[in-house]
Design an enzyme around this catalytic site. Structure first.
Site, mmCIF file in Angstrom:
data_model
loop_
_atom_site.group_PDB
_atom_site.id
_atom_site.type_symbol
_atom_site.label_atom_id
_atom_site.label_comp_id
_atom_site.label_asym_id
_atom_site.label_seq_id
_atom_site.Cartn_x
_atom_site.Cartn_y
_atom_site.Cartn_z
ATOM 1 N N HIS A 1 -6.301 2.842 -73.822
ATOM 2 C CA HIS A 1 -6.323 2.748 -75.276
ATOM 3 C C HIS A 1 -6.431 1.288 -75.661
ATOM 4 O O HIS A 1 -5.827 0.430 -75.022
ATOM 5 C CB HIS A 1 -5.043 3.355 -75.883
ATOM 6 N N ASP B 1 -5.786 12.116 -76.392
ATOM 7 C CA ASP B 1 -6.757 13.138 -76.010
ATOM 8 C C ASP B 1 -6.470 13.778 -74.657
ATOM 9 O O ASP B 1 -7.124 14.744 -74.286
ATOM 10 C CB ASP B 1 -8.170 12.522 -75.985
HETATM 11 N N1 ACO Z 1 -10.588 4.813 -66.415
HETATM 12 C C1 ACO Z 1 -10.766 3.781 -65.565
HETATM 13 N N2 ACO Z 1 -10.731 2.493 -65.932
HETATM 14 C C2 ACO Z 1 -10.539 2.211 -67.220
HETATM 15 C C3 ACO Z 1 -10.342 3.233 -68.181
HETATM 16 C C4 ACO Z 1 -10.370 4.566 -67.745
HETATM 17 N N3 ACO Z 1 -10.194 5.568 -68.609
HETATM 18 N N4 ACO Z 1 -10.155 2.679 -69.395
HETATM 19 C C5 ACO Z 1 -10.231 1.353 -69.212
HETATM 20 N N5 ACO Z 1 -10.473 1.058 -67.899
HETATM 21 C C6 ACO Z 1 -10.554 -0.267 -67.285
HETATM 22 C C7 ACO Z 1 -11.863 -0.956 -67.624
HETATM 23 O O1 ACO Z 1 -12.859 -0.669 -66.660
HETATM 24 C C8 ACO Z 1 -11.461 -2.403 -67.628
HETATM 25 O O2 ACO Z 1 -11.331 -2.825 -66.279
HETATM 26 P P1 ACO Z 1 -11.715 -4.345 -65.863
HETATM 27 O O3 ACO Z 1 -10.733 -5.215 -66.599
HETATM 28 O O4 ACO Z 1 -11.581 -4.373 -64.388
HETATM 29 O O5 ACO Z 1 -13.122 -4.558 -66.329
HETATM 30 C C9 ACO Z 1 -10.046 -2.373 -68.213
HETATM 31 O O6 ACO Z 1 -9.539 -1.074 -67.885
HETATM 32 C C10 ACO Z 1 -10.001 -2.564 -69.725
HETATM 33 O O7 ACO Z 1 -10.840 -1.575 -70.315
HETATM 34 P P2 ACO Z 1 -11.732 -1.782 -71.598
HETATM 35 O O8 ACO Z 1 -12.909 -0.882 -71.526
HETATM 36 O O9 ACO Z 1 -12.010 -3.244 -71.793
HETATM 37 O O10 ACO Z 1 -10.753 -1.302 -72.729
HETATM 38 P P3 ACO Z 1 -11.144 -0.994 -74.220
HETATM 39 O O11 ACO Z 1 -9.954 -1.298 -75.034
HETATM 40 O O12 ACO Z 1 -12.410 -1.663 -74.585
HETATM 41 O O13 ACO Z 1 -11.449 0.586 -74.237
HETATM 42 C C11 ACO Z 1 -11.039 2.918 -74.220
HETATM 43 C C12 ACO Z 1 -10.503 1.535 -74.598
HETATM 44 C C13 ACO Z 1 -12.443 3.105 -74.835
HETATM 45 C C14 ACO Z 1 -10.120 3.965 -74.799
HETATM 46 C C15 ACO Z 1 -11.117 3.029 -72.677
HETATM 47 O O14 ACO Z 1 -9.820 2.921 -72.133
HETATM 48 C C16 ACO Z 1 -11.779 4.323 -72.198
HETATM 49 O O15 ACO Z 1 -12.997 4.371 -72.052
HETATM 50 N N6 ACO Z 1 -10.970 5.407 -71.983
HETATM 51 C C17 ACO Z 1 -11.532 6.708 -71.604
HETATM 52 C C18 ACO Z 1 -12.044 7.435 -72.839
HETATM 53 C C19 ACO Z 1 -10.915 7.913 -73.740
HETATM 54 O O16 ACO Z 1 -9.957 8.520 -73.290
HETATM 55 N N7 ACO Z 1 -11.053 7.644 -75.048
HETATM 56 C C20 ACO Z 1 -10.075 8.105 -76.063
HETATM 57 C C21 ACO Z 1 -9.264 6.957 -76.598
HETATM 58 S S1 ACO Z 1 -8.080 7.502 -77.794
HETATM 59 C C22 ACO Z 1 -8.985 7.790 -79.202
HETATM 60 O O17 ACO Z 1 -9.971 7.200 -79.453
HETATM 61 C C23 ACO Z 1 -8.521 8.802 -80.119
#
Ligand code: ACO
Length: 428
Positions: free
Chosen positions: A307, A364
């Site tokens: 998140h 979610d």
């Molecule tokens: N699985 C594996 N790795 C992940 C995940 C995940 N679900 N989420 C983040 N990471 C990793 C990224 O690869 C990144 O790694 P790095 O630092 O080695 O490059 C690090 O964690 C930070 O992730 P970001 O993508 O920079 O985080 P951001 O804040 O931009 O994205 C998001 C947040 C979109 C929710 C992301 O965690 C994700 O894609 N989650 C899966 C989809 C999801 O569940 N979305 C619902 C969110 S809640 C809502 O919107 C109601």
């Protein structure tokens, strides 16, 4: 506001105002930065950009706090009805008995859809995703009520527009499901509560009225309460950006639906179930999927994890996890996907990749399993999220207009070609 921050650039110092919110969160005002220094700020994805002042919802991601108008999510999730919470989010205070009765009867009054809309629903192919239908129909429904195409943020005109949208979104959603599945539509029943009425419109069959179980009604109510608002997330920011051009409420929330649809945002609730089903059908251990999510050369992510704001836990996820267990127990049901989900959660909580990046189950992760338990089909999960989020979108739309916020127009740093002369076709 007396505090100042000092910025030093090109050997000159600039003083910037610092604003502090009621929960002591602070921001540096860079509104005049460009005119004074020639610089803009760079923050792709707006991870550290405040876009507005708002008194609707407070989130503290480090502590896992979520409050609607000051009321903790844990308390309202346990005690309040969605209609009460919608009122709270819209008007700032919990309704008294009289206000609640008036609000509920406005919702009842606006539930039916204009009969001409039937034709439009029938125009969608059977495979049409309900999110596409919802977004399109929100704009369409407003055409049948020209008064809501005006921007009214006060008085009876606002009350009517907000109630009309909150009520009709539920009928549109249920009809989208019925028509996409070749089933006859069900008209709203004015004797039913907000949640029961939705379930009736979804699941009643000719000569077989759907009997709403109190367990299912309560679970749906809780789901909607948990989704009512979440400050400046992707879809709410979209609603605000669209509203900032002084767009009407229906076009603004229709854009919000589109933003919500993506799998990184609201679409994650369906993506989680697809992922859990895939794990189950593959017969492979969950660690294979965890390793895939960790691999740098693999774009796979664990859906429902991570998140932008919550870096410890998402309080909604905790509530939903408990609710899933309670509902399955009360309905005397089992769901093998829940076992896989719990195993994934346990294993990731011990995995340094997830721990070091603060990746925990978000709202979610368990909400799809709750939707399954109460019988909602997979392609409707994100539509359910949209119904729940409607009070937050309406309230943010209203706040933006009340604050007369300037049109949203970010800047960029250009990285393309510098000026060059046009080359005639024959010379290329
Ligand atoms: N699985 C594996 N790795 C992940 C995940 C995940 N679900 N989420 C983040 N990471 C990793 C990224 O690869 C990144 O790694 P790095 O630092 O080695 O490059 C690090 O964690 C930070 O992730 P970001 O993508 O920079 O985080 P951001 O804040 O931009 O994205 C998001 C947040 C979109 C929710 C992301 O965690 C994700 O894609 N989650 C899966 C989809 C999801 O569940 N979305 C619902 C969110 S809640 C809502 O919107 C109601």
């Amino acid at each position: 506001m007396t505090e100042k921050a000092t910025l030093s650039i090109d050997g000159k110092q600039f003083e910037l105002d610092v604003y502090t919110g009621t929960e002591n969160e602070r921001s540096i005002d860079i509104t005049n930065l460009r005119s004074e220094t020639g610089c803009i700020t760079m923050d792709p994805g707006f991870g550290n950009t405040g876009s507005c002042f708002s008194s609707i919802t407070y989130v503290d991601g480090a502590k896992g706090i979520l409050r609607y108008r000051g009321y903790p999510i844990e308390e309202v999730a346990e005690k309040a009805s969605f209609v009460e919470i919608a009122y709270l989010v819209l008007y700032g205070e919990l309704p008294n008995a009289e206000q609640l009765t008036k609000f509920s009867s406005a919702l009842r009054e606006h539930a039916p859809l204009h009969s001409n809309l039937r034709t439009h629903f029938s125009g969608f192919p059977e495979s049409a995703p309900p999110m596409a239908i919802l977004s399109a129909m929100l704009n369409l429904v407003s055409c049948f009520h020209p008064e809501v195409l005006k921007v009214n943020v006060q008085g009876e005109a606002f009350d009517r527009t907000a109630a009309l949208l909150l009520s009709k979104v539920r009928t549109i959603a249920a009809w989208a499901y019925r028509i996409a599945n070749g089933k006859p539509i069900n008209h709203p029943n004015p004797n039913l509560s907000y949640c029961s009425n939705f379930l009736h419109m979804m699941f009643s069959e000719p000569y077989q009225e759907y009997v709403v179980s109190p367990v299912i009604e309560k679970a749906l109510n809780l789901f909607l309460v948990l989704h009512a608002d979440h400050e400046q997330n992707c879809s709410t920011s979209t609603v605000r950006v669209v509203s900032s051009s002084r767009a009407n409420l229906f076009s603004s929330v229709s854009a919000g639906v589109c933003a919500l649809w993506g799998p990184l945002h609201g679409g994650a609730n369906a993506a989680v179930i697809e992922m859990l089903e895939e794990i189950q059908q593959s017969g492979r251990p969950v660690t294979d999927y965890i390793n895939m999510a960790k691999a740098k050369n693999n774009s796979f992510r664990l859906m429902g994890f991570g998140h932008r704001v919550y870096k410890n836990f998402d309080p909604r996820s905790k509530i939903l996890k408990k609710q899933v267990h309670d509902v399955l127990k009360e309905l005397n049901k089992e769901d093998s996907l829940l076992d896989i989900a719990q195993e994934l959660e346990e294993k990731t909580l011990q995995d340094d990749y997830f721990v070091s990046r603060n990746l925990y189950p978000n709202v979610d992760f368990y909400s799809g399993i709750l939707m399954r338990a109460i019988g909602i089909p997979l392609n409707m999960y994100t539509v359910m999220f949209a119904i729940g989020r409607m009070p937050g979108w309406i309230s943010n739309w209203r706040e933006l207009h009340e604050h007369k916020q300037r049109i949203s127009r970010p800047r960029q740093i250009y990285t393309g070609e510098t000026t060059r002369a046009y080359v005639p076709l024959e010379e290329r």
